[in-house]
Design an enzyme around this catalytic site. Structure first.
Site, short mmCIF file in Angstrom:
data_model
loop_
_atom_site.label_atom_id
_atom_site.label_comp_id
_atom_site.label_asym_id
_atom_site.label_seq_id
_atom_site.Cartn_x
_atom_site.Cartn_y
_atom_site.Cartn_z
CG HIS A 7 1.67 89.73 63.77
ND1 HIS A 7 1.44 90.37 62.57
CD2 HIS A 7 1.73 90.72 64.71
CE1 HIS A 7 1.37 91.67 62.77
NE2 HIS A 7 1.54 91.91 64.05
CD GLU A 56 1.09 87.29 60.48
OE1 GLU A 56 2.31 87.48 60.25
OE2 GLU A 56 0.25 88.21 60.44
CG HIS A 67 4.15 90.23 58.56
ND1 HIS A 67 3.71 90.16 59.86
CD2 HIS A 67 5.28 90.99 58.58
CE1 HIS A 67 4.53 90.84 60.63
NE2 HIS A 67 5.50 91.36 59.89
CD GLU A 88 1.19 91.00 54.81
OE1 GLU A 88 0.48 89.99 55.02
OE2 GLU A 88 1.41 91.88 55.67
#
Length: 239
Positions: A48, A51, A158, A211
């Protein structure tokens, strides 16, 4: 076994990557290959474009190595066009983490928060999942790389959900949860049709989604850089 560079030598990334495809805009997709006969671990970041902290911190860990990582391969930017443009999706406006050819892929748009910590949650932003499963060149390239490397395990970076998502509750997942002081979970609490994790599960390939929390990049670096360096040094069992 690789060792670490002194801090003052970690400016450039001197280890040489290899190409494994191209983005929508023709940017080379690169990975840093492992040494040794098997790829025990594949580390991924930058799926992404919103990020970038994941890419920066993984790059700092890779720049700390004197020699290529033994049995650990690395991808810093799965979505270079999104990282360059500051968009979550790729240059086609597709969320690459919903574009994989899985049994549950959906043509319905996916969505995400404009501000993750907004109270109450603000209007959600919609992204395409692609005109077909596996439609994007970045998706196709990553599938090809995984098939070539045949990693025993994958860790993909992420944010900002602040957890270790490991459906298999593996020893590595437990270790990451302990080292990061974040909860170990088996899912993130909502469906992810067409995600890389779902595709890996369908290939019987263990994958952990790490994450990062919503914190400044310098704080994240101080906390997570030593952990990533340990992974790159191959000091943990990853089977």
């Amino acid at each position: 076994m690789s060792s670490l560079r002194p801090r003052h030598q970690r400016g450039p990334l001197t280890l040489q990557p290899q190409p494994f495809g191209h983005s929508v805009l023709g940017t080379a997709l690169e990975y840093w290959p492992h040494t040794g006969d098997t790829c025990d671990l594949l580390l991924l970041a930058g799926q992404h474009g919103e990020e970038p902290d994941c890419t920066v911190i993984l790059s700092r860990a890779l720049r700390a190595l004197i020699e290529p990582a033994q049995n650990v391969a690395t991808v810093l930017a799965l979505n270079p066009d999104g990282l360059q443009r500051g968009t979550r999706g790729n240059a086609n406006g597709v969320d690459l983490n919903r574009n994989f050819p899985t049994q549950n892929w959906s043509a319905d748009p996916t969505s995400y928060r404009w501000n993750h910590d907004a109270e109450p949650p603000d209007d959600r932003i919609h992204l395409s999942t692609g005109h077909a499963p596996g439609s994007e060149p970045e998706t196709h390239a990553l599938i090809g790389l995984v098939k070539i490397l045949q990693p025993k395990q994958i860790v993909t970076l992420h944010g900002p959900l602040a957890c270790i998502d490991d459906p298999g509750l593996s020893p590595l997942g437990h270790w990451l949860a302990q080292q990061t002081a974040m909860p170990l979970v088996t899912d993130i609490g909502y469906p992810t049709p067409g995600s890389f994790g779902t595709w890996c599960a369908e290939q019987n390939l263990p994958v952990i989604t790490w994450e990062f929390p919503h914190e400044p990049i310098e704080k994240l670096t101080r906390t997570y850089l030593p952990i990533l360096e340990t992974l790159l040094l191959g000091k943990l069992p990853v089977a």
